[in-house]
Design a protein around this motif. Structure first.
Motif, PDB file in Angstrom:
ATOM      1  N   TYR A  29       0.833  -1.200   0.000  1.00  0.00           N
ATOM      2  CA  TYR A  29       0.000   0.000   0.000  1.00  0.00           C
ATOM      3  C   TYR A  29       0.867   1.249   0.000  1.00  0.00           C
ATOM      4  CZ  TYR A  29      -3.650   3.297   0.984  1.00  0.00           C
ATOM      5  OH  TYR A  29      -4.504   4.348   0.889  1.00  0.00           O
ATOM      6  N   ILE A  35      -4.222  -2.455  -2.370  1.00  0.00           N
ATOM      7  CA  ILE A  35      -4.351  -3.485  -1.334  1.00  0.00           C
ATOM      8  C   ILE A  35      -4.284  -4.816  -2.039  1.00  0.00           C
ATOM      9  CG2 ILE A  35      -5.996  -4.629   0.141  1.00  0.00           C
ATOM     10  CD1 ILE A  35      -6.140  -2.486   1.751  1.00  0.00           C
ATOM     11  N   LEU A 222      -7.450 -12.297   4.236  1.00  0.00           N
ATOM     12  CA  LEU A 222      -8.536 -11.349   4.453  1.00  0.00           C
ATOM     13  C   LEU A 222      -8.623 -10.960   5.920  1.00  0.00           C
ATOM     14  CD1 LEU A 222     -11.383 -12.717   2.210  1.00  0.00           C
ATOM     15  CD2 LEU A 222      -9.832 -10.830   1.804  1.00  0.00           C
ATOM     16  N   LEU A 225      -6.520  -8.018   6.947  1.00  0.00           N
ATOM     17  CA  LEU A 225      -6.912  -6.670   6.517  1.00  0.00           C
ATOM     18  C   LEU A 225      -7.263  -5.767   7.691  1.00  0.00           C
ATOM     19  CD1 LEU A 225      -9.036  -7.023   3.302  1.00  0.00           C
ATOM     20  CD2 LEU A 225      -7.063  -5.572   3.641  1.00  0.00           C
ATOM     21  N   ILE A 229      -5.651  -2.105   8.720  1.00  0.00           N
ATOM     22  CA  ILE A 229      -6.466  -0.898   8.847  1.00  0.00           C
ATOM     23  C   ILE A 229      -6.333  -0.312  10.242  1.00  0.00           C
ATOM     24  CG2 ILE A 229      -8.812  -0.024   8.842  1.00  0.00           C
ATOM     25  CD1 ILE A 229      -8.366  -0.665   6.150  1.00  0.00           C
ATOM     26  N   LEU A 233      -2.979   1.959   7.180  1.00  0.00           N
ATOM     27  CA  LEU A 233      -2.525   1.181   6.023  1.00  0.00           C
ATOM     28  C   LEU A 233      -1.110   1.527   5.579  1.00  0.00           C
ATOM     29  CD1 LEU A 233      -5.450   0.753   3.517  1.00  0.00           C
ATOM     30  CD2 LEU A 233      -3.961  -0.979   4.448  1.00  0.00           C
ATOM     31  N   PHE A 271     -13.233  -8.240  12.318  1.00  0.00           N
ATOM     32  CA  PHE A 271     -14.038  -7.406  11.432  1.00  0.00           C
ATOM     33  C   PHE A 271     -14.928  -6.452  12.209  1.00  0.00           C
ATOM     34  CE2 PHE A 271     -12.638 -10.725   8.668  1.00  0.00           C
ATOM     35  CZ  PHE A 271     -12.306 -10.009   7.533  1.00  0.00           C
ATOM     36  N   LEU A 274     -12.719  -3.815  13.022  1.00  0.00           N
ATOM     37  CA  LEU A 274     -12.508  -3.056  11.796  1.00  0.00           C
ATOM     38  C   LEU A 274     -13.602  -2.017  11.577  1.00  0.00           C
ATOM     39  CD1 LEU A 274     -11.188  -2.694   8.968  1.00  0.00           C
ATOM     40  CD2 LEU A 274     -12.709  -4.474   8.178  1.00  0.00           C
ATOM     41  N   VAL A 275     -14.879  -2.452  11.746  1.00  0.00           N
ATOM     42  CA  VAL A 275     -15.975  -1.513  11.517  1.00  0.00           C
ATOM     43  C   VAL A 275     -15.878  -0.353  12.502  1.00  0.00           C
ATOM     44  CG1 VAL A 275     -18.468  -1.235  11.652  1.00  0.00           C
ATOM     45  CG2 VAL A 275     -17.512  -3.219  10.516  1.00  0.00           C
ATOM     46  N   LEU A 278     -13.088   1.944  11.487  1.00  0.00           N
ATOM     47  CA  LEU A 278     -13.423   2.726  10.299  1.00  0.00           C
ATOM     48  C   LEU A 278     -14.376   3.869  10.638  1.00  0.00           C
ATOM     49  CD1 LEU A 278     -13.845   0.049   7.507  1.00  0.00           C
ATOM     50  CD2 LEU A 278     -12.051   1.737   7.749  1.00  0.00           C
ATOM     51  N   MET A 279     -15.280   3.615  11.606  1.00  0.00           N
ATOM     52  CA  MET A 279     -16.231   4.661  11.977  1.00  0.00           C
ATOM     53  C   MET A 279     -15.529   5.782  12.756  1.00  0.00           C
ATOM     54  SD  MET A 279     -19.479   3.841  11.250  1.00  0.00           S
ATOM     55  CE  MET A 279     -20.537   2.449  10.915  1.00  0.00           C
ATOM     56  N   PRO A 282     -10.822   6.440  10.560  1.00  0.00           N
ATOM     57  CA  PRO A 282     -10.675   5.687   9.313  1.00  0.00           C
ATOM     58  C   PRO A 282      -9.215   5.471   8.915  1.00  0.00           C
ATOM     59  CG  PRO A 282     -12.212   7.492   9.044  1.00  0.00           C
ATOM     60  CD  PRO A 282     -11.640   7.632  10.410  1.00  0.00           C
ATOM     61  N   TYR A 283      -8.328   6.334   9.361  1.00  0.00           N
ATOM     62  CA  TYR A 283      -6.953   6.161   8.904  1.00  0.00           C
ATOM     63  C   TYR A 283      -6.106   5.384   9.912  1.00  0.00           C
ATOM     64  CZ  TYR A 283      -8.621   9.162   5.333  1.00  0.00           C
ATOM     65  OH  TYR A 283      -9.366   9.661   4.294  1.00  0.00           O
TER      66      TYR A 283
ATOM     67  N   LEU B 130     -15.676   7.251   4.087  1.00  0.00           N
ATOM     68  CA  LEU B 130     -14.697   6.379   3.445  1.00  0.00           C
ATOM     69  C   LEU B 130     -14.933   6.338   1.951  1.00  0.00           C
ATOM     70  CD1 LEU B 130     -15.207   3.412   5.852  1.00  0.00           C
ATOM     71  CD2 LEU B 130     -13.465   5.154   6.002  1.00  0.00           C
ATOM     72  N   TYR B 134     -10.965   1.813   1.356  1.00  0.00           N
ATOM     73  CA  TYR B 134     -11.490   1.703   2.714  1.00  0.00           C
ATOM     74  C   TYR B 134     -12.938   1.259   2.686  1.00  0.00           C
ATOM     75  CZ  TYR B 134      -7.348   3.938   4.621  1.00  0.00           C
ATOM     76  OH  TYR B 134      -6.068   4.219   5.003  1.00  0.00           O
TER      77      TYR B 134
END
Lengths: 294, 355
Positions: A29, A35, A222, A225, A229, A233, A271, A274-275, A278-279, A282-283, B130, B134
């Protein structure tokens, strides 16, 4: 308490392998904004090739590993040249789909060659477990933890001090500027993919020693990932921290929640994390925040 | 107006009203062509072997799912690796409503679409913050989490055992046969295609495309990004829900393994090979990717007398070919089968004056 410690130890061990595989994601990345959804298959290739050398051709373990890594360097370079280079400057979805296609292609070829049965490595590490203050750890776990940590340190130093590492960081930072300074970005890409393949292969060999090798091992690609994150990344140290964090969370959640919901928590926790990440961020923890202005 | 030469399509056509100008079937020959296709489609199960009718049903279900994903990914630019999970939501809604609550299929079908649309919109919320990679990973998380819920909420979904559905009933006549189901799927497919074709001629449809092309510019032009992105997710999931509901009612049994991440990737492959951002492309892609494994299997059966080992490796070979085709299309024809077909048509349209 022993149960808790046991979970922590196995979490850290699995986490170290996650960190290694996530490092592959981060490298690719950072240098090319892609990715690699085929990371799990690279891992599989490493595991199968070394297994074939050790079990099939009776090559001693260390030379077998070196040969495998050499093969992975070649594979990484070839894949970059044939599959990824046409997509320089193309939209993100093309790159994503190209690596998804690559993963399917590689998985198919691997299954044609080696089938789908689980194969096990001949015991390489001593089998009797070690007792660490009440916690029982099998030696292969300790070896993989040590190896993973050593490699992570090695890569950190490589990026910081070696000229190749510095060139790679430069290309990652700004491809145009790197090109104008006489850096061959294409060469950097090739090196990146080779290193990513090597890192994944080491992860594959370690995991193969722990659980045996079969095509479902690729699903770890997977699963890692979320690790990449969480750490961000484009951050090498993030991959390491993220790896251990996800390994721990997953192990603890699996240990304590599995009896309640009936198994499988380990596969879904990364995961869920992960969610949430991301919320909220995100970075990731250490990722570079990209700000867009109108 | 008469078309004198079928190879020279667009000459001598003129319109006198705005409505004529905007017609989808612009050319009289196009109207004839569509009429012909409709007749062929309607007559197909009357002449074809039931096996091929079954295949056509699978293709039709895939067309609806692929259209939905294309609205989201091809037209709105939001990559989703979760279409399989949203199909699962539709299929399970139908299964639970029909098998556990005894509701009619005609109530369960729209319910499946609506429930899937709601779930899709929820998982679309991250799309405001996103984009690109992402977002793809966020939808991947949706896929994994929905799969987990289906497997582990045994009280509602029967877990890995799955649900057995009764056949849909229309006016006391059970739609059990492939042929009866064929007409149901055909009708819904046509509705889905017509809706999608028209959507992108309307203001909301144009807004979706603006979001894809440059979301910041779209926002400046007064498009509410959040609303339109969520709409796209809801719409795509609605299509997925309908497709999943049809799949469940047709197969009569659903279980988690029918809606894995492989399914989501298959649908992505369909729209990429068919053509991103093309309604017809979704159809071509769905046909191609549904029929490819069947053609490969027949080919393997054909050569198996010469290579007796091939039976064992056929699944793996399928996977390899699947991946190879995706890569080859991406490199050599990123706009997919729709563009290839257009190139063929253009060649004949201009022939013999190809410059």
């Amino acid at each position: 308490m022993d149960f808790f410690l046991q979970l922590v130890v196995s979490g850290l061990v699995v986490g170290s392998v996650y960190a290694l595989v996530a490092l592959g994601f981060v490298l690719i990345y950072k240098s090319s904004d892609v990715i690699n959804f085929a990371q799990g298959e690279f891992l599989l290739v490493g595991a199968y090739v070394s297994l074939a050398l050790v079990a099939g051709y009776k090559v001693p373990f260390l030379p077998a590993v070196l040969l495998t890594l050499l093969g992975c360097v070649l594979l990484g370079v070839v894949v970059e040249r044939l599959v990824l280079r046409p997509f320089i400057g193309e939209p993100v979805i093309s790159m994503i789909m190209a690596t998804i296609g690559l993963s399917s292609l590689m998985r198919g070829v691997i299954q044609v060659i080696w089938g789908t049965d689980t194969r096990t490595f001949p015991p390489i590490f001593p089998v009797e477990p070690v007792h660490l203050g009440g916690v029982v750890v099998s030696q292969v776990y300790l070896w993989s933890l040590g190896l993973a940590l050593g490699l992570l340190a090695l890569f950190t130093l490589f990026f910081k001090y070696s000229s190749t590492g510095i060139v790679m960081r430069a290309a990652a930072d700004d491809q145009t500027a790197a090109l104008s300074m006489g850096i061959s970005v294409k060469r950097v890409f090739a090196i990146t993919w080779a290193i990513a393949a090597v890192v994944a292969a080491i992860g594959g060999i370690l995991l193969g020693n722990i659980n045996g090798v079969n095509p479902t091992l690729a699903s770890i690609g997977l699963k890692v990932l979320p690790v990449a994150i969480l750490g961000g990344l484009d951050s090498v140290s993030g991959a390491i921290v993220g790896g251990f964090a996800i390994g721990l969370i997953e192990s603890l959640a699996g240990g304590y929640l599995d009896p309640i919901v009936g198994g499988g928590v380990k596969d879904v926790t990364p995961f869920v994390v992960l969610v949430i990440v991301l919320m909220l961020r995100p970075y990731g923890l250490f990722g570079k925040e990209i700000i867009e202005r109108v | 107006m008469q078309v004198r030469n079928p190879l020279v399509m667009d000459c001598g056509i003129f319109t006198a009203s705005y409505e004529d100008d905007m017609a989808i079937l612009f050319h009289p020959a196009a109207r004839l062509k569509v009429l012909f296709i409709l007749i062929v489609l309607a007559a197909f199960p009357l002449v074809a072997n039931p096996y091929y009718v079954g295949l056509a049903n699978l293709v039709g279900i895939a067309v609806i799912g692929a259209l939905g994903l294309n609205i989201l990914t091809g037209f709105t630019g939001q990559i989703s690796i979760g279409q399989g999970a949203f199909m699962a939501v539709g299929a399970y809604t139908t299964g639970i409503l029909m098998a556990k609550l005894g509701l009619s299929f005609w109530l369960a079908l729209p319910a499946a679409g609506i429930v899937a649309a709601m779930v899709g919109a929820v998982f679309g919320i991250p799309s405001l913050r996103l984009k690109g990679l992402y977002l793809a990973i966020a939808t991947l998380a949706a896929q994994v989490i929905i799969e987990f819920i289906i497997i582990h909420w045994v009280g509602l979904t029967n877990g890995p055992a799955g649900i057995v559905l009764p056949a849909p009933v229309l006016f006391g006549y059970s739609l059990e046969s492939d042929t009866a189901f064929y007409y149901l799927i055909l009708a819904l497919c046509l509705a889905a295609v017509v809706f999608a074709l028209n959507l992108f001629r309307t203001r909301p449809g144009r807004a979706l495309m603006a979001v894809r092309d440059r979301d910041l510019a779209a926002a400046v032009a007064g498009i509410n990004l959040f609303r339109y992105k969520l709409t796209a997710f809801a719409l795509a999931s609605f299509y997925a829900g309908i497709s999943g509901a049809l799949w469940g009612a047709y197969m009569r049994v659903i279980s988690p393994e029918h809606f894995t991440i492989a399914v989501s990737i298959l649908y992505l492959a369909m729209i990429i090979i068919g053509g991103l951002g093309s309604v017809m492309g979704s159809i071509y892609g769905a046909c191609f990717m549904t029929l490819l494994p069947i053609i490969l299997r027949e080919a393997a059966d054909g050569i198996s007398p010469f290579f007796p080992q091939i039976g064992n490796t056929i699944l793996a070979l399928q996977e390899a070919v699947f991946g190879l085709i995706i890569i080859i299309f991406l490199i050599f024809e990123p706009e997919g089968l729709a563009k290839l077909w257009k190139n063929v048509k253009d060649y004949f349209k201009l022939w013999p004056f190809s410059y």
